[in-house]
Design a protein around this motif. Structure first.
Motif, PDB file in Angstrom:
ATOM      1  N   LEU A   1       0.833  -0.853  -0.056  1.00 36.41           N
ATOM      2  CA  LEU A   1       0.328  -0.211   0.001  1.00 36.41           C
ATOM      3  C   LEU A   1       1.365   1.004  -0.305  1.00 36.41           C
ATOM      4  CD1 LEU A   1      -2.470  -0.712   3.222  1.00 36.41           C
ATOM      5  CD2 LEU A   1      -3.188  -1.185   0.212  1.00 36.41           C
ATOM      6  N   SER A   2       0.482   2.168  -0.780  1.00 30.91           N
ATOM      7  CA  SER A   2       1.212   3.553  -0.702  1.00 30.91           C
ATOM      8  C   SER A   2       0.506   4.292   1.220  1.00 30.91           C
ATOM      9  CB  SER A   2       0.439   4.852  -1.728  1.00 30.91           C
ATOM     10  OG  SER A   2      -0.761   4.824  -0.674  1.00 30.91           O
ATOM     11  N   LEU A   3       1.446   4.794   0.913  1.00 28.92           N
ATOM     12  CA  LEU A   3       1.133   5.876   2.807  1.00 28.92           C
ATOM     13  C   LEU A   3       0.418   6.354   1.954  1.00 28.92           C
ATOM     14  CD1 LEU A   3       3.012   6.042   5.158  1.00 28.92           C
ATOM     15  CD2 LEU A   3       4.169   8.534   4.368  1.00 28.92           C
ATOM     16  N   THR A   4      -0.958   6.806   1.167  1.00 20.16           N
ATOM     17  CA  THR A   4      -1.682   7.644   1.925  1.00 20.16           C
ATOM     18  C   THR A   4      -3.358   6.501   1.807  1.00 20.16           C
ATOM     19  OG1 THR A   4      -1.376   9.212  -0.102  1.00 20.16           O
ATOM     20  CG2 THR A   4      -3.271   8.852   0.206  1.00 20.16           C
ATOM     21  N   GLU A   5      -2.584   5.223   1.365  1.00 15.87           N
ATOM     22  CA  GLU A   5      -4.076   4.110   1.502  1.00 15.87           C
ATOM     23  C   GLU A   5      -3.574   3.794   3.093  1.00 15.87           C
ATOM     24  OE1 GLU A   5      -3.845   2.040  -2.763  1.00 15.87           O
ATOM     25  OE2 GLU A   5      -1.805   1.989  -1.787  1.00 15.87           O
ATOM     26  N   ILE A   6      -2.282   3.489   3.344  1.00 16.21           N
ATOM     27  CA  ILE A   6      -1.649   3.097   5.069  1.00 16.21           C
ATOM     28  C   ILE A   6      -2.968   3.968   6.145  1.00 16.21           C
ATOM     29  CG2 ILE A   6      -0.680   3.162   6.971  1.00 16.21           C
ATOM     30  CD1 ILE A   6       1.204   1.737   4.695  1.00 16.21           C
TER      31      ILE A   6
ATOM     32  N   LEU B   1      -5.444   6.497   5.059  1.00 13.76           N
ATOM     33  CA  LEU B   1      -6.718   6.260   4.878  1.00 13.76           C
ATOM     34  C   LEU B   1      -7.375   4.774   5.831  1.00 13.76           C
ATOM     35  CD1 LEU B   1      -7.222   6.851   1.311  1.00 13.76           C
ATOM     36  CD2 LEU B   1      -7.729   7.973   3.383  1.00 13.76           C
ATOM     37  N   LEU B   2      -6.950   4.056   5.670  1.00 11.44           N
ATOM     38  CA  LEU B   2      -6.462   2.056   6.361  1.00 11.44           C
ATOM     39  C   LEU B   2      -6.911   2.798   8.147  1.00 11.44           C
ATOM     40  CD1 LEU B   2      -7.573  -0.794   5.729  1.00 11.44           C
ATOM     41  CD2 LEU B   2      -4.993  -1.206   5.972  1.00 11.44           C
ATOM     42  N   MET B   3      -6.021   3.358   8.063  1.00  4.26           N
ATOM     43  CA  MET B   3      -5.583   3.474   9.744  1.00  4.26           C
ATOM     44  C   MET B   3      -6.510   4.490  10.360  1.00  4.26           C
ATOM     45  SD  MET B   3      -3.925   0.596  10.188  1.00  4.26           S
ATOM     46  CE  MET B   3      -2.955   1.314  12.472  1.00  4.26           C
ATOM     47  N   GLU B   4      -7.391   5.302   9.290  1.00  3.75           N
ATOM     48  CA  GLU B   4      -7.669   6.345   9.700  1.00  3.75           C
ATOM     49  C   GLU B   4      -7.723   7.975  10.325  1.00  3.75           C
ATOM     50  OE1 GLU B   4     -11.851   6.407  10.124  1.00  3.75           O
ATOM     51  OE2 GLU B   4     -11.251   4.123   8.965  1.00  3.75           O
ATOM     52  N   TYR B   5      -6.477   7.849   9.876  1.00  4.19           N
ATOM     53  CA  TYR B   5      -5.521   9.294  10.229  1.00  4.19           C
ATOM     54  C   TYR B   5      -6.252  10.091   9.072  1.00  4.19           C
ATOM     55  CZ  TYR B   5      -1.688   7.614  12.992  1.00  4.19           C
ATOM     56  OH  TYR B   5      -0.601   6.421  13.820  1.00  4.19           O
ATOM     57  N   SER B   6      -5.893  11.858   9.508  1.00  5.34           N
ATOM     58  CA  SER B   6      -7.129  12.441   9.701  1.00  5.34           C
ATOM     59  C   SER B   6      -6.068  13.143   7.541  1.00  5.34           C
ATOM     60  CB  SER B   6      -6.979  13.782   9.822  1.00  5.34           C
ATOM     61  OG  SER B   6      -5.740  14.157  10.337  1.00  5.34           O
ATOM     62  N   SER B   7      -4.691  12.336   7.962  1.00  5.34           N
ATOM     63  CA  SER B   7      -4.275  12.867   6.738  1.00  5.34           C
ATOM     64  C   SER B   7      -2.473  12.604   6.865  1.00  5.34           C
ATOM     65  CB  SER B   7      -3.685  14.648   6.589  1.00  5.34           C
ATOM     66  OG  SER B   7      -3.037  14.832   7.549  1.00  5.34           O
ATOM     67  N   VAL B   8      -2.030  12.246   5.423  1.00  6.98           N
ATOM     68  CA  VAL B   8      -1.031  11.684   5.327  1.00  6.98           C
ATOM     69  C   VAL B   8       0.311  12.300   6.523  1.00  6.98           C
ATOM     70  CG1 VAL B   8       1.469  10.972   3.736  1.00  6.98           C
ATOM     71  CG2 VAL B   8      -0.317  10.509   3.231  1.00  6.98           C
ATOM     72  N   ALA B   9       0.376  13.703   6.407  1.00  8.80           N
ATOM     73  CA  ALA B   9       1.217  14.358   7.072  1.00  8.80           C
ATOM     74  C   ALA B   9       0.805  13.731   9.160  1.00  8.80           C
ATOM     75  CB  ALA B   9       0.743  16.003   7.086  1.00  8.80           C
ATOM     76  N   HIS B  10      -0.359  13.665   9.131  1.00 13.25           N
ATOM     77  CA  HIS B  10      -0.841  13.545  10.235  1.00 13.25           C
ATOM     78  C   HIS B  10      -0.120  11.821  10.297  1.00 13.25           C
ATOM     79  CE1 HIS B  10      -3.664  11.929  14.187  1.00 13.25           C
ATOM     80  NE2 HIS B  10      -2.643  12.824  14.700  1.00 13.25           N
ATOM     81  N   LEU B  11       0.079  11.121   9.866  1.00 17.02           N
ATOM     82  CA  LEU B  11       0.189   9.604  10.316  1.00 17.02           C
ATOM     83  C   LEU B  11       2.259   9.776   9.800  1.00 17.02           C
ATOM     84  CD1 LEU B  11       0.787   7.089  10.174  1.00 17.02           C
ATOM     85  CD2 LEU B  11       0.487   7.146   7.593  1.00 17.02           C
ATOM     86  N   SER B  12       2.446  10.634   9.528  1.00 14.92           N
ATOM     87  CA  SER B  12       4.343  10.688   9.735  1.00 14.92           C
ATOM     88  C   SER B  12       4.694  11.609  10.346  1.00 14.92           C
ATOM     89  CB  SER B  12       4.594  11.355   7.707  1.00 14.92           C
ATOM     90  OG  SER B  12       4.337  10.825   7.383  1.00 14.92           O
ATOM     91  N   HIS B  13       3.414  12.300  10.929  1.00 15.39           N
ATOM     92  CA  HIS B  13       3.800  12.886  11.964  1.00 15.39           C
ATOM     93  C   HIS B  13       4.391  12.350  12.981  1.00 15.39           C
ATOM     94  CE1 HIS B  13       4.792  16.503  14.893  1.00 15.39           C
ATOM     95  NE2 HIS B  13       3.848  16.285  15.683  1.00 15.39           N
ATOM     96  N   GLN B  14       2.883  11.682  13.193  1.00 16.33           N
ATOM     97  CA  GLN B  14       2.948  11.065  14.434  1.00 16.33           C
ATOM     98  C   GLN B  14       4.111   9.617  14.643  1.00 16.33           C
ATOM     99  OE1 GLN B  14      -1.076   7.918  15.643  1.00 16.33           O
ATOM    100  NE2 GLN B  14      -1.123  10.313  16.702  1.00 16.33           N
ATOM    101  N   PHE B  15       4.520   8.854  13.282  1.00 15.26           N
ATOM    102  CA  PHE B  15       5.268   8.039  13.148  1.00 15.26           C
ATOM    103  C   PHE B  15       6.904   8.505  13.549  1.00 15.26           C
ATOM    104  CE2 PHE B  15       7.994   4.754  11.215  1.00 15.26           C
ATOM    105  CZ  PHE B  15       7.393   4.117  10.385  1.00 15.26           C
ATOM    106  N   LYS B  16       7.036   9.977  13.174  1.00 17.83           N
ATOM    107  CA  LYS B  16       8.311  10.666  13.572  1.00 17.83           C
ATOM    108  C   LYS B  16       8.714  10.295  15.088  1.00 17.83           C
ATOM    109  CE  LYS B  16      12.369  13.514  12.354  1.00 17.83           C
ATOM    110  NZ  LYS B  16      13.036  13.707  11.085  1.00 17.83           N
ATOM    111  N   LYS B  17       7.537  10.779  15.330  1.00 14.50           N
ATOM    112  CA  LYS B  17       7.819  11.831  16.794  1.00 14.50           C
ATOM    113  C   LYS B  17       7.470   9.966  17.605  1.00 14.50           C
ATOM    114  CE  LYS B  17       4.858  13.495  21.058  1.00 14.50           C
ATOM    115  NZ  LYS B  17       3.243  14.160  21.145  1.00 14.50           N
TER     116      LYS B  17
END
Length: 187
Positions: free
Chosen positions: A140-145, A147-163
């Motif tokens: 899956l692409s990061l965008t698909e992940i 969406l699947l994981m119910e993040y509001s955006s790829v940026a939100h996922l990326s920020h939380q992942f990096k944190k």
């Protein structure tokens, strides 16, 4: 008879529990994450042998009500994040409260007291582990992940992942062969 088992969070754990039950010739009607339904009551000696066998495999019998409720909370979160096809449309607190039939504030307070972390943080840690798994599958692409994981955006996922990991999802994906995932039992 129903028994509850701490740290039982995966198929591998279910297999380990079944092995221990089979060694003791204890018949079960079902084995679920954190819970086993035995066909008959077990003696104190059988319970002690089971406890010792499970400990050798990193699992524990749960005897007190607080620990049982915490394990049920963790199991509910793990099942939802790691094993569900679709996430519920309600928020996590409502879902957990409804599933366990307890007031969420009570659960949250007890969870923090026993684990030293919040339910929200435990959910985030599990979501990041699931994201790592999905990145490693590379299907899956990061965008698909996102969406699947119910993040509001790829940026939100990326920020939380990096944190949590100290790495961006893209960098994690590049070095995936060298990075190990955290076992669910260790979260």
């Amino acid at each position: 008879m129903k028994i509850h088992i701490k740290y039982m969070v995966s198929l591998r754990c279910k297999i380990a529990v079944k092995e221990e039950l089979d060694k003791l010739k204890l018949k079960q009607s079902s084995i679920e994450l954190g819970e086993v339904n035995l066909k008959k009551d077990i003696s104190g000696d059988e319970r002690e042998l089971l406890r010792k066998g499970l400990l050798k495999k990193g699992l524990e019998l749960i005897d007190d009500k607080k620990s049982l409720l915490i394990e049920k909370t963790k199991t509910t979160i793990i099942e939802l994040i790691h094993y569900s096809e679709k996430y519920p449309k309600v928020n996590y607190s409502d879902y957990i409260s409804e599933k366990l039939d307890y007031n969420y504030n009570h659960l949250a307070s007890l969870f923090s007291e026993i684990n030293g972390t919040t339910i929200a943080n435990y959910i985030i840690l599990n979501k990041i582990e699931r994201v790592k798994e999905l990145l490693l599958y590379d299907e899956l692409s990061l965008t698909e992940i996102s969406l699947l994981m119910e993040y509001s955006s790829v940026a939100h996922l990326s920020h939380q992942f990096k944190k949590i990991t100290g790495l961006t999802p893209t960098y994690f994906k590049k070095i995936k062969k060298h990075k190990k995932r955290i076992m669910l039992e260790e979260l």
